[in-house]
Design an enzyme around this catalytic site. Structure first.
Site, PDB file in Angstrom:
ATOM      1  N   ARG A  64       0.816  -1.221   0.000  1.00 54.05           N
ATOM      2  CA  ARG A  64       0.000   0.000   0.000  1.00 54.05           C
ATOM      3  C   ARG A  64       0.844   1.263   0.000  1.00 54.05           C
ATOM      4  O   ARG A  64       0.355   2.339  -0.353  1.00 54.05           O
ATOM      5  CB  ARG A  64      -1.019  -0.040   1.135  1.00 54.05           C
ATOM      6  N   GLU A 101       5.097 -10.397  15.536  1.00 54.46           N
ATOM      7  CA  GLU A 101       4.565 -10.883  16.815  1.00 54.46           C
ATOM      8  C   GLU A 101       4.923 -12.362  17.003  1.00 54.46           C
ATOM      9  O   GLU A 101       5.378 -12.784  18.053  1.00 54.46           O
ATOM     10  CB  GLU A 101       3.050 -10.684  16.814  1.00 54.46           C
TER      11      GLU A 101
HETATM   12  P1  AMP Z   1       3.851  -2.439  11.377  1.00 55.59           P
HETATM   13  O1  AMP Z   1       5.115  -3.073  10.873  1.00 55.59           O
HETATM   14  O2  AMP Z   1       3.300  -3.136  12.580  1.00 55.59           O
HETATM   15  O3  AMP Z   1       3.997  -0.945  11.593  1.00 55.59           O
HETATM   16  O4  AMP Z   1       2.734  -2.671  10.272  1.00 55.59           O
HETATM   17  C1  AMP Z   1       2.624  -1.836   9.233  1.00 55.59           C
HETATM   18  C2  AMP Z   1       2.070  -2.520   7.996  1.00 55.59           C
HETATM   19  O5  AMP Z   1       0.973  -3.389   8.293  1.00 55.59           O
HETATM   20  C3  AMP Z   1       1.571  -1.479   7.053  1.00 55.59           C
HETATM   21  O6  AMP Z   1       2.099  -1.768   5.776  1.00 55.59           O
HETATM   22  C4  AMP Z   1       0.068  -1.573   7.083  1.00 55.59           C
HETATM   23  O7  AMP Z   1      -0.427  -1.526   5.774  1.00 55.59           O
HETATM   24  C5  AMP Z   1      -0.251  -2.902   7.739  1.00 55.59           C
HETATM   25  N1  AMP Z   1      -1.197  -2.765   8.883  1.00 55.59           N
HETATM   26  C6  AMP Z   1      -0.899  -2.973  10.191  1.00 55.59           C
HETATM   27  N2  AMP Z   1      -1.963  -2.768  10.985  1.00 55.59           N
HETATM   28  C7  AMP Z   1      -2.977  -2.413  10.172  1.00 55.59           C
HETATM   29  C8  AMP Z   1      -4.356  -2.046  10.386  1.00 55.59           C
HETATM   30  N3  AMP Z   1      -4.916  -1.994  11.602  1.00 55.59           N
HETATM   31  N4  AMP Z   1      -5.091  -1.692   9.305  1.00 55.59           N
HETATM   32  C9  AMP Z   1      -4.542  -1.711   8.071  1.00 55.59           C
HETATM   33  N5  AMP Z   1      -3.282  -2.062   7.802  1.00 55.59           N
HETATM   34  C10 AMP Z   1      -2.488  -2.416   8.829  1.00 55.59           C
END
Ligand code: AMP
Length: 178
Positions: A64, A101
């Site tokens: 995205r 996780e």
């Molecule tokens: P992180 O590495 O935990 O910061 O996760 C970020 C990635 O996971 C991004 O590319 C987001 O598109 C996706 N992502 C994580 N949580 C969500 C959520 N609640 N809604 C949509 N996309 C999410």
């Protein structure tokens, strides 16, 4: 920095899906933004305002981060580089592992596209735990470039992703914070 009107329009447009893809996760679905080209353009203009004159390259995180990142790079008249999930890019590429996780994951970037000393914007649609973004920033630094900025449409503050990014001494921008 974003106008109240842009914040309100985005909040009304982005869908919140409870318990997807797992129980307890509220998924932010940004796809309705693409049904509204005027709103999409306002998002790109707002992200461009934050980065204008401050960066030499946009690096977008799969998948995205590509959807806004490429238009943003075109608007800023700078190159765009893809940060992809493992196994998608032909060589030469460099890789960075990061913890999830449960288990671990890996992202990759072409090894011959970023130049030492370039100021980089790392862009994704959403900042959650910050794990993916931190790995992307490590990939950039491994190549002698500087992470100047991070930008996102959405930041989920309760997950403290920004703390993982603090060691890069970069500006962080989120249009919406929850
Ligand atoms: P992180 O590495 O935990 O910061 O996760 C970020 C990635 O996971 C991004 O590319 C987001 O598109 C996706 N992502 C994580 N949580 C969500 C959520 N609640 N809604 C949509 N996309 C999410």
């Amino acid at each position: 920095m974003a106008s109240e009107s842009l914040i309100q329009k985005l909040e009304a447009t982005i869908d919140n899906i409870p318990d997807f893809p797992k129980p307890g996760i509220q998924f932010k679905d940004i796809t309705p933004v693409f049904l509204n080209p005027k709103l999409y353009e306002e998002v790109i203009d707002d992200l461009a305002e934050f980065s204008k004159g401050k960066i030499d390259v946009v690096c977008g995180i799969e998948s995205r981060g590509f959807l806004f990142g490429i238009a943003l790079a075109v608007k800023l008249e700078v190159p765009f580089i893809l940060i992809r999930k493992k196994g998608k890019l032909p060589p030469p590429f460099i890789a960075q592992k990061y913890d999830l996780e449960y288990g671990s994951s890996e992202i990759e970037m072409k090894a011959d596209q970023l130049k030492p000393g370039q100021r980089v914007l790392i862009h994704d649609d959403l900042l959650a735990t910050g794990g993916t973004t931190e790995a992307a920033a490590k990939l950039v630094e491994k190549q002698g470039a500087k992470v100047a900025q991070f930008s996102f449409l959405i930041g989920l503050e309760a997950l403290h992703g920004e703390e993982k990014l603090s060691s890069f001494n970069s500006e962080v921008y989120k249009i919406l914070s929850y």
